[in-house]
Design a protein around this motif. Structure first.
Motif, PDB file in Angstrom:
ATOM      1  N   LEU A   1      44.017  57.420  43.304  1.00  0.00           N
ATOM      2  CA  LEU A   1      44.928  58.034  43.681  1.00  0.00           C
ATOM      3  C   LEU A   1      46.017  58.249  42.719  1.00  0.00           C
ATOM      4  CD1 LEU A   1      45.623  57.763  47.514  1.00  0.00           C
ATOM      5  CD2 LEU A   1      44.745  59.685  46.312  1.00  0.00           C
ATOM      6  N   PHE A   2      46.133  56.822  41.995  1.00  0.00           N
ATOM      7  CA  PHE A   2      47.276  56.504  41.156  1.00  0.00           C
ATOM      8  C   PHE A   2      46.672  55.773  39.611  1.00  0.00           C
ATOM      9  CE2 PHE A   2      48.991  55.783  45.296  1.00  0.00           C
ATOM     10  CZ  PHE A   2      49.723  56.896  45.300  1.00  0.00           C
ATOM     11  N   GLY A   3      45.368  55.815  39.590  1.00  0.00           N
ATOM     12  CA  GLY A   3      44.871  54.966  38.154  1.00  0.00           C
ATOM     13  C   GLY A   3      45.180  53.651  38.566  1.00  0.00           C
ATOM     14  N   TRP A   4      44.533  52.818  37.519  1.00  0.00           N
ATOM     15  CA  TRP A   4      44.701  51.525  37.403  1.00  0.00           C
ATOM     16  C   TRP A   4      46.119  50.871  37.440  1.00  0.00           C
ATOM     17  CZ3 TRP A   4      46.734  48.290  33.680  1.00  0.00           C
ATOM     18  CH2 TRP A   4      46.308  49.038  32.476  1.00  0.00           C
ATOM     19  N   ARG A   5      46.859  51.549  36.635  1.00  0.00           N
ATOM     20  CA  ARG A   5      48.219  51.102  36.606  1.00  0.00           C
ATOM     21  C   ARG A   5      49.127  51.056  37.836  1.00  0.00           C
ATOM     22  NH1 ARG A   5      49.492  50.314  31.194  1.00  0.00           N
ATOM     23  NH2 ARG A   5      48.022  51.458  29.742  1.00  0.00           N
ATOM     24  N   GLY A   6      49.112  52.479  38.482  1.00  0.00           N
ATOM     25  CA  GLY A   6      49.721  52.435  39.732  1.00  0.00           C
ATOM     26  C   GLY A   6      49.000  51.339  40.726  1.00  0.00           C
ATOM     27  N   GLY A   7      47.867  51.130  40.760  1.00  0.00           N
ATOM     28  CA  GLY A   7      47.238  49.947  41.655  1.00  0.00           C
ATOM     29  C   GLY A   7      47.771  48.960  41.455  1.00  0.00           C
ATOM     30  N   PHE A   8      47.836  48.465  40.082  1.00  0.00           N
ATOM     31  CA  PHE A   8      48.449  47.231  39.860  1.00  0.00           C
ATOM     32  C   PHE A   8      49.668  46.969  40.287  1.00  0.00           C
ATOM     33  CE2 PHE A   8      45.565  45.129  35.994  1.00  0.00           C
ATOM     34  CZ  PHE A   8      44.557  45.231  36.996  1.00  0.00           C
ATOM     35  N   LEU A   9      50.661  47.937  40.118  1.00  0.00           N
ATOM     36  CA  LEU A   9      52.151  48.027  40.473  1.00  0.00           C
ATOM     37  C   LEU A   9      52.289  48.010  42.104  1.00  0.00           C
ATOM     38  CD1 LEU A   9      55.003  48.407  39.607  1.00  0.00           C
ATOM     39  CD2 LEU A   9      54.672  50.797  39.917  1.00  0.00           C
ATOM     40  N   LEU A  10      51.398  48.474  42.820  1.00  0.00           N
ATOM     41  CA  LEU A  10      51.409  48.390  44.251  1.00  0.00           C
ATOM     42  C   LEU A  10      50.834  47.030  44.716  1.00  0.00           C
ATOM     43  CD1 LEU A  10      50.374  52.099  45.169  1.00  0.00           C
ATOM     44  CD2 LEU A  10      52.888  50.967  45.287  1.00  0.00           C
TER      45      LEU A  10
END
Length: 509
Positions: free
Chosen positions: A170-179
């Motif tokens: 859904l968000f890519g690895w950057r969005g996953g790390f942020l969440l």
């Protein structure tokens, strides 16, 4: 292993607020062990974005695990100095900040420093204090409590791995790390509930002793007192004009034979125990398994692990089995190693599922018993220092095992030899634990102890300047710190009766 049975006198409550502490320890353990493995879901995208090989990318999880283990002595010192609650609050903030900063990384080196170092350090500052606090609240039910707390690892692994795959899509690895960084803030809430257990108040000294002190003829006294956090039991010797020195990290535990056997076992175990779980998702993807089903394999391991850890903890708490927990631990290691060896050629999805079930069962047994064996080996007073030193040694093995396995994968393009090596190392650890426990530790326990000469090993957490003197008359000198207990009010009244009527014989008292 004197800590394996309940101590007389005032002890841990075995319930009450301890159940809240157990839930917090469950969450912290889940993040500490499940998070480095769940991050492996992002490896393929990281390899594509940074143009790196698998071995270079695997260093993210390896550094995270190395910080989790290698900073054990630092965590022990901080807990001794500041207490469990402040250390865990700071650790939760560090772990969250590391993943948030990692979402802005543009190089692998930045990932190493943020997701690896910062997040790993934050998890370490949560993991070790939670185990220490759990040991303070439970004694009779300690194996069960350890098993339930250890179940946090498979629960979170089974949840974080599919969640990471969903966030990646859904968000890519950057969005996953942020969440993921936001999720780690729950560690702060867990640290907030870590209040110290209630303990006995200070015991008043008999009037006769105070009068002797005023006369200047008081002998040196040795008394065991529980500190405010209850994290350690220190033997304080206060000579006239002298001053006791407190140890923040007790390295004298390294002379304990049971501790040495445990450290060697953990080093061999850590070389191969985590390798199959870290490589499993990418191994399945290379075998042609779809990405979603490959990520679900870790969930299968987690589901089996969830059942295995509490069940094994309850089994180890049985009266007949509790004295033989080291052998049960060695059996779990041997089963895990044999599982790796027998599943090295698994390529179909069915055989991978069977491997995950067997691996999850044996892995859960190891996770449920590893800290119970250490607590029973060194005792609760020395457990904080022993745990920190064990994690430091284990960090060396973690830095050797998974990165070496990743380099072999890059060089050979074959996972079979990796499973053979990992299984051999874990099986060797199990055999060594069983043989050393039977040949060395059992023989040393059967040999009657000789006269105690006194030394650093008998004064574990404090030293006094000057030559130590014997304990007051009428008090039996303990063989080790494990036999020292905080005197109960009943014991104090018996001592006063003895002083009030010196003519009474020892038998009449």
């Amino acid at each position: 292993m004197g800590a394996g049975s309940p101590r007389p006198g005032v002890g841990p409550p075995d319930g009450g607020w301890g159940w809240v502490v157990l839930v917090a320890c469950f969450v912290v353990t889940g993040f500490a062990y499940g998070f480095p493995k769940a991050v492996s879901v992002f490896f393929r995208e990281l390899m594509r974005d940074f143009g790196a090989g698998y071995s270079d990318t695997a260093w993210v999880s390896s550094i995270m695990l190395a910080m989790l283990y290698g900073t054990g002595p630092v965590s022990s010192i901080l807990v001794t100095r500041f207490g469990c609650r402040p250390v865990m609050l700071a650790g939760g903030l560090l772990a969250s900040a590391g993943m948030i900063l990692a979402s802005f990384a543009t190089r692998l080196l930045e990932l190493y420093l943020t997701a690896g170092v910062l997040t790993g350090l934050g998890l370490a500052l949560n993991f070790q204090p939670s185990l220490i606090m759990l040991g303070l609240y439970f004694e009779r039910r300690r194996p069960l409590a350890n098993g339930l707390a250890a179940a946090g690892s498979p629960v979170f692994l089974s949840a974080l791995s599919p969640l990471g795959q969903l966030l990646l899509e859904l968000f890519g690895w950057r969005g996953g790390f942020l969440l993921f960084g936001g999720l780690l803030l729950h560690c702060c809430a867990c640290g907030a509930v870590m209040r110290p257990p209630p303990g006995p108040g200070p015991q008043p000294r008999p009037r006769a002793d105070r009068e002797e002190d005023c006369a200047g003829d008081a002998p040196r006294e040795a008394e065991a007192e529980a500190d405010a956090e209850g994290t350690r039991l220190r033997l304080r010797e206060a000579p006239p004009g002298g001053r006791a020195r407190r140890r923040l990290l007790d390295v004298a535990v390294c002379t304990d034979r049971a501790f040495i056997v445990y450290v060697v076992t953990k080093f061999l175990m850590a070389l191969g125990l985590f390798v199959p779980a870290i490589l499993l998702v990418n191994y399945a993807k290379d075998a042609g398994v779809p990405d979603t089903e490959a990520a679900f394999l870790l969930s299968i391991v987690g589901f089996v692990d969830i059942v295995a850890r509490p069940a094994c903890g309850a089994l180890a708490g049985l009266a007949r089995l509790r004295p033989h927990v080291p052998y049960l631990f060695s059996l779990a290691l041997l089963a895990n190693g044999i599982t790796d060896l027998s599943s090295a050629r698994a390529r179909s999805y069915g055989t991978l599922v069977a491997f995950c079930i067997a691996f999850g069962l044996s892995y859960g047994m190891v996770g449920a018993l590893q800290f119970e064996v250490l607590m029973a080996a060194v005792g609760a007073p020395r457990f904080p220092s022993a745990l920190g030193l064990v994690l430091l040694v284990e960090a060396v093995a973690v830095l050797i095992g998974p990165p070496s396995a990743g380099r072999l994968v890059d060089a050979l393009k074959n996972y079979e030899i990796i499973f053979y090596l990992a299984g051999s190392e874990v099986a060797l650890a199990g055999v060594f634990m069983a043989v050393a426990t039977y040949c060395c530790l059992r023989r040393s326990r059967d040999t009657p102890p000789g006269p105690t000469t006194g030394g650093a090993s008998d004064t574990e957490d404090a030293e006094a300047e000057g030559e130590p003197e014997s304990l007051p008359s009428g008090t039996q000198e303990p063989r080790s710190l494990e036999s020292l207990e905080v005197p109960s009010p009943r014991a104090g009244s018996v001592g006063q009766e003895r002083e009030a009527d010196p003519g009474r014989s020892r038998e009449s008292v």
